[in-house]
Structures are given as structure tokens and as C-alpha cells.
Scaffold this active site. Structure first.
Site, mmCIF file in Angstrom:
data_model
loop_
_atom_site.group_PDB
_atom_site.id
_atom_site.type_symbol
_atom_site.label_atom_id
_atom_site.label_comp_id
_atom_site.label_asym_id
_atom_site.label_seq_id
_atom_site.Cartn_x
_atom_site.Cartn_y
_atom_site.Cartn_z
ATOM 1 N N SER A 199 0.424 6.833 40.706
ATOM 2 C CA SER A 199 -0.627 7.811 40.972
ATOM 3 C C SER A 199 -0.549 9.035 40.056
ATOM 4 O O SER A 199 -1.577 9.623 39.731
ATOM 5 C CB SER A 199 -0.606 8.223 42.438
ATOM 6 O OG SER A 199 0.689 8.620 42.799
ATOM 7 N N HIS A 228 1.425 14.346 41.203
ATOM 8 C CA HIS A 228 -0.011 14.285 40.902
ATOM 9 C C HIS A 228 -0.420 15.454 40.009
ATOM 10 O O HIS A 228 -1.113 15.272 39.004
ATOM 11 C CB HIS A 228 -0.835 14.341 42.195
ATOM 12 C CG HIS A 228 -0.669 13.117 43.047
ATOM 13 N ND1 HIS A 228 -1.139 13.030 44.325
ATOM 14 C CD2 HIS A 228 -0.088 11.920 42.774
ATOM 15 C CE1 HIS A 228 -0.860 11.838 44.823
ATOM 16 N NE2 HIS A 228 -0.210 11.152 43.901
#
Lengths: 276, 286
Positions: A125, A179
Site C-alpha cells: 500500500s 502510506h
């Protein structure tokens, strides 16, 4: 689906990454009891700041291809197949591969700098957020001016979606640090190098040099952390105590919230005068 | 009347000011290099700590902890100072809106049209094309480029009111108030009521800032009569009248500037309204 297969020869990197996700997931889960899965994933490359500090630099990249469960891999593969083809077609396969790797490393460097030494992360991610950062950078570069893309409803919604996901990440079991690191790395790489605008001015060149130096410096500090009490703590345990390994295990359990016989020792050490 | 059709009875246009030497204020130059400096500090600091940790790990840890604590406390302290500042000086929200708008404009002005105008200038140089380049450069705050081309535009064709006006704005931004006043005077002389009275307003503002309050009051009063005035012009008018001792009329002008309006004000007008409100709130003191 037909469209997707038709353009398969133009998006080799996206497909290779997706296949790598699935292959590693299958290999890691193959004939493994659920209680042994963490150890197996650790062999495959789960990243903890401590592992990286001890020289496992390969985990900075490997962890971006590993996933913990079906939901994790399902969502990440879906996001990769949604975002990847457009960006790969736009940038080219080699540049897209570079973007994926740099974003993955960027996200994991952020994890190494912020997380506790035994806290592990895995998943693509961070790199996918890097691709999202690249989308923002390309939108900014392709408009009449840098913020012209905000006039488009779709682009505005994408920003809100990203912000909402980052806010939700405070409560969800995801790595917001990774992230944000990936997002910044992907954005900076695309904005300054991959799509530098019509005229790469002297200012852009200055930023390129500074950002490269920052990336190298943070990579180095992730591999050789210096001024983090927890790293020094760990080093002290390893160097000074005859029960170093046992204490390290105890510290790991302590970080995971599992009470252990040695927890009291760990707590005493952590609150000792040296590290105040 | 002479053969060229010009009116010989009209006063001659004063000579345009010379090209100003453009030097950015130190704080502005520092602000521009701040992000780059921050990146370099973030690059070097961990390496220095690493080197230090090889000699004395505890000191490295202490330095890191002290720095982190200082940064957090400094941030909180700044927030506190900003809050107290907002209490002592209420137009802070209006100022923030104005700064945000300027930031947005600086990001939102593309360099493409400027490059296109520069390319066109290479084919054929004319005062209008120099003016276009200067205007676009001024919008993007590229002051050296703007100074060069606006001065050239005024030099090539001194009869373009817009060139004098833009040149005046540039000179005012550079702090050359006397020269800016001459430029605005030229614009107003060539085209009375130029840019819906903007040149006249700028002229009054320059006169006030240059210390000629009486002339400023006259000019701004004329602006009010001819163009109706705006929040900004009434604010400057109020300041000018207060400076020459006409306190009642100053308060009347400031009251007009501080009045709420039905339509949403531009950030600049909103800023002058906020200043007028504070001026009234403080009973006419600075």
C-alpha cells in the site's frame, strides 16, 4: 476484462507486480499453520525497523510485495490494477517500475524512522500511495497551471478520498506512516524527475539534488540508526547483557503487548536514567 | 492645433521614472529558500547525529530528545503567540485570507503565457508587447523581468496609460513611492479615470505613504466623488484626513470602510475593512 487483456503488453510492470503479489502470498501461505504464519512471513521479508538496522536492506523492497491475508491482497491488487495501467502507460514501464520501487522504499523509510524497532509492516500500500502521489503530480503538471486540476470534480474527489483514507487509517490496522511516506516519495519523484514540466529550471535542479541527498541520508539512517533511544537500547541489550537474546525476545513481546516473565526487566531498562 | 493632432494646451507628460534597481527584500529571498534549506537540514542532521553517536551515543540521544522537545514546544509557543496576536490585532483572519489568496495566485499563474509573450517579443518588439510581458511578469512577481519590460514599454511609447499604471504598481511594490506617484500621475493624465479609478487610488495611496497627507486627502476625495470609492480608498482617505486633523470626516470615511456589505468582498477589500474596524475600535489611533 477484454480491454485489460488487450493492453496487457503495454503494462508489463503492473502485471508482474500483481503476479508477484499473488505468487508470494500463495508461497507464504502454502502448507503453513496459522500460528506459524508470522514466522513464515518474517522469512519472506516482513519489515521491522530493527531488521533493517541490522542489515536486512532487502526488506525495504521485499515487504512491498507481501500481504497478510485475503482482504489485504485483494484490496491492494484491486488498487494496483485500477491505478497502475494508466500511470504505466503515461510514464512508461521502466519509469513506472522505478516509481513503484522508490515509493515502496520511501514508505518503508518512514516506517523505519517512526515506528518502534519491533513493529512490523508488510504490504504494497505504501507503493500504491506513491502511485497515487504520481497521479497528483501528473495532474498538477498537465494543467494550465499547477492547481488547475482542482477545477475538475473527479480530481477533487480523489483528494478527498485520499484524505479520508488517511484519517480512517488512524483507527484501521494499516500503516499510515508508510502510506504518507510512499505518497510523498511518489509525488516528489514524479514532480521533480518523471514529469518536470516544460522547463526544468535551475530551481527544479536544486530541489532534485536536495531531495536525492535527503533520500540517501534517510536510507542511510534507516540502515544505521544513531539517535533513537530504542535502537541504542536494543544495541545495549545485545552488547552488554549476557541474556541479550532473551531480553530482545521479551522486548518484542512487550511491544506486541504480550506479558512475559522478563517484562519487568525491560520496563526497568527502558525507564533507566541513561535513556531519560 | 499642431499637424500631429495633439492638443498643445494640455500639460506635457512628465518624464517617466528611470528603470528601478530591483532587489528583493532579504526576508522574501530567505522565505523563497526556506523549503530548500529545510530539506538540507533534514538531510544533514541525521548524518551528524550518526557521527556523534559513534563517539557518544548518550549525547546524540540527548540532543535528539532536546531538539524534538524544543521543536514541539516552539510550535506550540508559535501557535500561542499567533493566538495572542489575533486577540491583540483582530484583522489576523482577514490577513490570513489575503495571504492565502496571494499564495494561491502565485501558484495559479502559469509561466506559459509569459514565455509565449517573450517569444512573440523576439519576432517583433513593440511597446504593447513589452507591456504584456511586464504585466505577466508582475502577476507572477518576477520583478526584475517586469522592471525591464515595463520600463521599455514606457520608453518606447509614453502615451500608453496602462504601461504607466503597471510601471507604477511595480515601483510601489519596490518601495519607490515618489517615482510610483509620477507613474500613476502619468496614467491618470493620459487616461482620466484609468482602470476604473485604480490609478487615482494608487496615486492617493502613494502620496499618503510618502507623507503628503493633504494631497492624498484631495486625491482620494476626488476618487470617492468620481468613482464612488471602495473599502480600500475609504480606508486611505480616513487615514489621510486623520493625519491632517479632520477627525470627524476621518471617522465617517472609516465607518464607510468598516460597514458590512451584502456581497462577498475580495480578500484585499476585506483586509482594508478589517483594518478600518480596528482603527475605529481603537478610537482613531494607529
Amino acid at each position: 476484462m477484454n480491454d485489460f487483456l488487450r493492453q496487457a503488453d503495454r503494462i508489463p510492470v503492473t502485471l508482474v507486480v500483481a503476479i508477484a503479489y499473488v505468487t508470494l502470498f500463495v508461497l507464504a501461505n502454502l502448507s503453513v499453520a496459522p500460528e506459524q504464519l508470522p514466522a513464515r512471513l518474517d522469512e519472506f521479508g516482513v519489515l521491522t525497523p530493527l531488521n533493517v538496522a541490522e542489515g536486512d536492506a532487502w526488506r525495504l523492497i521485499a515487504a512491498a510485495f507481501l500481504h497478510a491475508n485475503m482482504l489485504h491482497i485483494g484490496l491492494n491488487t484491486w488498487a494496483l490494477l485500477a491505478l497502475g495501467p494508466g500511470i504505466e502507460t503515461e510514464l512508461g514501464s521502466l519509469r513506472f517500475a522505478l516509481l513503484y520501487l522508490v515509493s515502496a522504499i520511501g514508505g518503508h523509510i518512514a516506517v523505519c524512522l517512526v515506528y518502534a524497532p519491533y513493529q512490523g509492516v508488510l504490504g504494497g500500500s505504501g507503493a500504491l500511495f506513491g502511485i497515487l502521489g504520481a497521479v497528483f503530480a501528473l495532474n498538477m503538471r498537465h494543467g494550465r497551471h499547477l492547481f488547475a486540476f482542482l477545477q475538475d470534480e473527479g480530481n477533487r474527489r480523489m483528494i478527498w478520498f485520499t484524505v479520508a483514507y488517511l484519517i480512517a487509517g488512524i483507527w484501521l490496522p494499516v500503516s499510515n506512516t508508510g502510506h504518507i511516506g510512499g505518497l510523498l516519495a511518489g509525488f516528489a519523484l514524479t514532480f521533480c524527475w518523471l514529469a518536470p514540466g516544460r522547463e526544468p529550471t535551475r530551481n527544479v535542479r536544486r530541489y532534485r539534488i536536495a531531495l536525492t541527498a535527503l533520500f540517501c541520508s534517510l536510507c542511510f539512517v534507516s540502515l544505521s540508526p544513531a539517535a533513537r533511544w530504542d535502537q541504542l537500547w536494543n544495541r545495549s541489550i545485545a552488547d552488554e547483557s549476557p541474556y541479550g537474546k532473551a531480553r530482545r525476545r521479551a522486548a518484542t513481546m512487550h511491544y506486541r503487548g504480550i506479558p512475559s516473565a522478563d517484562e519487568q526487566d525491560v520496563r526497568e531498562f527502558a525507564t533507566s536514567e541513561v535513556f531519560r | 492645433m499642431p499637424a500631429d493632432g495633439s492638443d498643445s494646451s494640455a500639460p506635457p507628460i512628465p518624464a517617466p521614472p528611470t528603470e528601478p534597481a530591483v532587489k528583493l527584500p532579504t526576508w522574501r529571498a530567505a522565505l523563497q529558500t526556506l523549503p530548500l534549506a529545510a530539506i538540507w537540514i533534514a538531510t544533514i542532521a541525521p548524518l551528524l547525529l550518526w557521527l556523534l553517536a559513534r563517539q557518544d551515543p548518550e549525547l546524540a540521544v540527548r540532543i535528539k530528545q532536546v531538539t524534538t522537545t524544543a521543536a514541539i514546544r516552539g510550535g506550540l509557543g508559535l501557535a500561542l503567540v499567533a493566538s495572542v496576536g489575533a486577540l491583540l490585532f483582530p484583522p489576523v483572519p482577514a490577513w490570513v485570507r489575503l495571504m492565502f489568496e496571494r499564495l494561491r495566485l502565485s501558484f495559479a499563474s502559469d509561466r506559459g503565457p509569459l514565455l509565449k509573450a517573450l517569444a512573440e517579443l523576439e519576432h517583433f518588439a513593440s511597446a504593447a508587447r513589452h507591456l504584456e510581458v511586464g504585466r505577466l511578469a508582475l502577476t507572477r512577481s518576477e520583478l526584475p523581468l517586469a522592471a525591464e519590460h515595463l520600463h521599455r514599454a514606457v520608453e518606447l511609447d509614453p502615451s500608453i496609460a496602462g504601461a504607466h499604471h503597471q510601471f507604477g504598481i511595480l515601483l510601489r511594490r519596490l518601495g519607490h513611492l515618489q517615482q510610483a506617484a509620477v507613474a500613476f500621475q502619468n496614467a491618470e493624465h493620459l487616461d482620466p479615470g484609468h482602470a476604473f479609478g485604480a490609478a487615482l487610488l494608487e496615486l492617493g495611496r502613494c502620496a499618503l505613504l510618502a507623507g503628503d497627507e493633504r494631497a492624498a486627502a484631495e486625491i482620494l476625495e476626488r476618487h470617492r466623488k468620481e468613482h464612488g470609492g471602495s473599502k480600500q480608498s475609504h480606508y486611505w482617505l480616513g487615514k489621510a484626513r486623520a493625519a491632517i486633523g479632520e477627525h470627524d470626516s476621518a471617522i465617517a470615511a472609516m465607518k464607510y470602510a468598516a460597514e458590512p456589505t451584502k456581497q462577498r468582498l475580495t480578500p484585499e477589500e476585506n483586509w482594508f475593512r478589517a483594518l478600518a474596524r480596528v482603527w475605529l475600535w481603537r478610537g482613531g489611533r494607529r
